[in-house]
Design an enzyme around this catalytic site. Structure first.
Site, mmCIF file in Angstrom:
data_model
loop_
_atom_site.group_PDB
_atom_site.id
_atom_site.type_symbol
_atom_site.label_atom_id
_atom_site.label_comp_id
_atom_site.label_asym_id
_atom_site.label_seq_id
_atom_site.Cartn_x
_atom_site.Cartn_y
_atom_site.Cartn_z
ATOM 1 N N GLU A 93 1.213 -1.189 -0.167
ATOM 2 C CA GLU A 93 -0.264 0.163 0.026
ATOM 3 C C GLU A 93 0.959 1.250 -0.330
ATOM 4 O O GLU A 93 0.507 2.889 -0.926
ATOM 5 C CB GLU A 93 -0.670 -0.331 0.455
ATOM 6 C CG GLU A 93 -1.697 1.304 1.824
ATOM 7 C CD GLU A 93 -2.832 1.452 0.473
ATOM 8 O OE1 GLU A 93 -2.598 0.195 -0.163
ATOM 9 O OE2 GLU A 93 -2.993 2.239 1.002
ATOM 10 N N ASP A 94 1.794 1.138 0.569
ATOM 11 C CA ASP A 94 2.542 2.342 1.352
ATOM 12 C C ASP A 94 4.460 2.803 0.464
ATOM 13 O O ASP A 94 4.629 3.795 0.297
ATOM 14 C CB ASP A 94 3.082 2.794 2.531
ATOM 15 C CG ASP A 94 1.532 2.736 3.464
ATOM 16 O OD1 ASP A 94 0.715 2.823 2.956
ATOM 17 O OD2 ASP A 94 1.199 2.647 4.039
#
Ligand code: MN
Length: 749
Positions: A93-94
């Site tokens: 996600e990051d």
């Protein structure tokens, strides 16, 4: 300067090492296989991937995945695969890494879980209801593939809730609302009772800090009293169990602040009126692995020889575990001081399952060879969810409600005519039962015999009922059946059948209409359909086709005249495109307008001017100055003020987080608001007179409405009053409480 930074970095990296070491120590103390190398690899990978990133609190980002892994291992009881997935859960996600990268390094299983967690990382609820249901479906789908996805997601949520203070305030509402709306029920359904309680308490603490503190203080203040009751009550029990050579522990179970508050709200009682704050738990180690159940009953026999047992409050969750796997024997006993006290009898194994839920089953699976009821129940539940997912539901919020309904349901036991036992949710009906057995039984159900008595399909079932379903081939599912069904399964089936029938009727209608057009030498033109929709006062083309298909509308010369424009009296606005387009336009305008006018980051001030001109008070919860409130920006750009605890607001919070505004009262006793007060007491001559005297003479309050009921000498009244704020209400309540024979005075919604 450089030295200072490296000092700080050194300190931080030490903190990270310590947190990670604690995780490893916890893992090593479990009974899982020891796959330290893989965990090390995952940790190093995640640490390097999140390098240089910080949480809002200022600490290195990697502290969050470590904490999530710690919770997964320590509090949920998960093993190395989950620990690795938890450490890696925010990487895709990051950072720039992909699920493929994870798969190449850590294999399919871990990649699958990380993928599931990434898909739902934006929160279950997006900004729009439809997107939210999509995300929720995704979550449930991945969950049915691997239950560890949701378990780690819950660990992630728990850590975010524990550190909620370091989130952006506008996100805090959304997170707290979502937690209460869906994560706490999910934790409950998975048997994670301890986590469920903590999630509820954290949400409560965040949303109603004042009430939370108050209840917490009262719990502390009354602790010594409860300890005394506990010691006196358990002394004779200990004596007996010691004599019989049981190995056991007796614990006090104190109700959580949230459930106390919840009970105060729903039952309209004060803290002092809640009688079951204290319960007693007996946790024993069975003498032999297979004497567990007999031991429970033997302990019960001992207890019932000391104290009188409540005849209607024996709950056997031993032979029939709850759907989340919970097992125990519950009895309620009369203490020598005349108070009812609940005692929960469990083995050590049952206790761990009660606290840790599903994951604890694995631990005992090989060891005891017990038939794993909890796991089987869970599978059954996931099958139901899959069935619901297979039927596409047009309305997103209905879908969520349906699922949610099944998360919190209390359970009852009922029997088939052959004496087979079935677990059903509380408040379910004969119709639910029919659908739970077979779709055919449900869709052709005309009634039932409950304990040999004839009842309608809407009849609510009680624990212990024996049910025989009566069917007829000519019976068909009716739209109002939705109201008779309480289970997600039955609701889902009914809706699916209705939709299918509607589609079939529409098809028939379309054929009839096409024939009508041909015989009148007209083309099949949608403009004609719209004319007929308007003429028959319907809303959509689908409605029209359905009505024709159901023969509710017989096409005639009138219809032909309408189409040819020969009957202008009955329809005028032939070129309006019907409702749909108009709605859409309003929504678009609402959306673009909203961002210009309202500043989401600012807390709105509720003063005389804004309340008169811009904001509306919600009539579901009727907040007054002094209540904890929030604002909801509706699609017409109006701000509606709700109480924070209002169920409607909770739903809005979870569903439309970005439209929620924080609000603060700033009024100066100028405006009047309606407040409802409930009073209860023992009736006597002059009581009502005294109440109205106090209100109108002494306190000079304006009464809007007053209803009184007296039943068997019990006096109950509802008073609607005009007040300025919460302070006024408190003055009124304390004055009324002093009236002789009045037992309780509460503000209600
Ligand atoms: Mn996270």
């Amino acid at each position: 300067m450089d030295d200072q930074i490296s000092d700080k970095e050194l300190l931080e990296s030490q903190e990270v090492e310590e947190a990670y070491q604690r995780l490893i120590d916890t893992y090593l103390s479990t009974k899982h296989r020891k796959k330290i190398d893989l965990i090390n690899k995952a940790f190093n990978f995640a640490r390097q991937a999140h390098k240089g990133i910080r949480r809002r609190s200022g600490e290195p980002y990697i502290m969050h995945p470590i904490a999530v892994a710690q919770i997964s291992c320590e509090e949920i009881g998960l093993g190395s695969t989950s620990i690795c997935a938890a450490l890696l859960h925010d990487v895709v996600e990051d950072t720039d890494y992909t699920v493929e990268d994870i798969r190449n390094i850590f294999g399919d299983k871990i990649a699958l879980i990380v993928d599931g967690l990434t898909k739902i990382s934006g929160g279950i609820f997006g900004d729009h209801a439809s997107a939210q249901a999509e995300n929720f479906k995704k979550l449930l789908l991945t969950m049915s593939e691997d239950i560890r996805v949701i378990l780690i997601k819950i660990a992630d949520r728990l850590h975010n809730m524990r550190t909620l203070g370091s989130m952006i305030p506008s996100k805090q509402y959304k997170i707290a609302g979502e937690t209460l709306y869906i994560y706490a029920p999910l934790a409950h359904r998975l048997g994670l009772n301890k986590i469920k309680t903590e999630l509820e308490d954290l949400s409560f603490k965040h949303e109603h800090p004042e009430e939370y503190r108050e209840i917490q203080a009262k719990i502390e203040r009354t602790q010594a009293e409860r300890d005394l009751v506990f010691d006196e009550f358990t002394a004779p029990i200990r004596e007996r169990l010691d004599k019989l050579g049981f190995q056991y522990e007796i614990k006090e179970r104190v109700k959580s602040p949230y459930s106390i508050w919840n009970k105060m709200q729903t039952k309209h009682v004060s803290f002092e009126e809640i009688y079951d704050i204290l319960a007693v738990r007996i946790i024993f180690s069975p003498k032999e692995p297979d004497t567990e159940l007999t031991d429970c009953f033997n302990i019960y026999v001992q207890l019932s020889q000391i104290y009188k047992a409540h005849p209607e409050r024996l709950r056997d969750w031993l032979n029939h575990p709850k759907a989340n796997g919970y097992q125990a024997l519950h009895v309620t006993l009369m203490s020598h001081k005349g108070e009812w006290i609940e005692v929960q009898i469990r083995s050590q194994r049952m206790h761990e399952i009660a606290e840790q839920g599903f994951a604890a089953h694995w631990k005992y699976k090989e060891k005891t060879g017990h038939e794993d009821d909890g796991e089987r129940e869970l599978e059954k539940w996931m099958r139901t969810i899959k069935e619901i997912l297979d039927d596409p539901q047009p309305n997103a919020l209905d879908f969520l409600e349906t699922i949610k309904l099944n998360l919190y349901a209390q359970e009852i036991f009922v029997f088939t005519p052959k004496g087979e036992l079935k677990t059903m949710p509380q408040n379910c009906t004969a119709l639910d039962f029919a659908f739970s057995i077979h779709t055919f039984l449900g869709s052709h159900c005309i009634g039932a015999k409950v304990n040999h008595k004839l009842v309608p399909i809407s009849h609510k079932l009680q624990s212990g009922d024996q049910i025989e379903i009566l069917t007829s081939k000519s019976q068909h599912v009716q739209p109002n059946w939705i109201e008779f069904a309480a289970t997600a399964k039955a609701k889902g089936k009914i809706m699916a059948i209705l939709r299918r029938e509607q589609r079939e009727q529409q098809k028939v209608g379309e054929d009839i209409l096409a024939q009508f057009f041909t015989s009148h030498e007209l083309d099949y033109d949608l403009v004609y359909l719209d004319k007929l929709v308007e003429y028959h006062q319907l809303n959509t083309r689908e409605d029209l086709l359905q009505s024709i298909g159901k023969k509710e509308i017989e096409l005639s010369d009138n219809d032909y005249n309408v189409i040819r424009g020969k009957n202008p009296g009955k329809w005028r606005r032939m070129f309006s495109f019907g409702k749909k387009n108009k709605d859409k336009k309003v929504e678009e305008e609402g959306n673009t307008g909203s961002n210009e006018i309202i500043d989401f980051k600012k807390t709105i001030q509720l003063n005389e001017e804004t309340l008169r001109n811009h904001y509306t008070i919600a009539d579901c919860c009727c907040p007054i100055p002094g209540d904890d409130v929030l604002g909801y920006l509706d699609s017409n750009n109006k701000v509606i003020i709700h109480k924070r605890q209002c169920p409607v607001a909770n739903k809005l919070k979870a569903s439309f987080g970005p439209r929620i505004l924080s609000a603060q009262w700033d009024t100066h006793k100028q405006l009047y608001f309606l407040a409802n007060i409930n009073i209860k007491g023992i009736d006597r001559i002059g009581l009502l007179n005294e109440v109205t005297e106090i209100l109108s003479r002494k306190l000079d309050v304006n009464i809007h409405k007053l209803t009184i009921e007296v039943n068997d000498g019990i006096f109950e009244g509802q008073i609607q009053l005009y007040v300025h704020d919460v302070e006024d209400v408190q003055t009124i309540i304390s004055n009324l409480k002093n009236v002789k024979n009045i037992k309780s005075v509460n503000r209600i919604n």
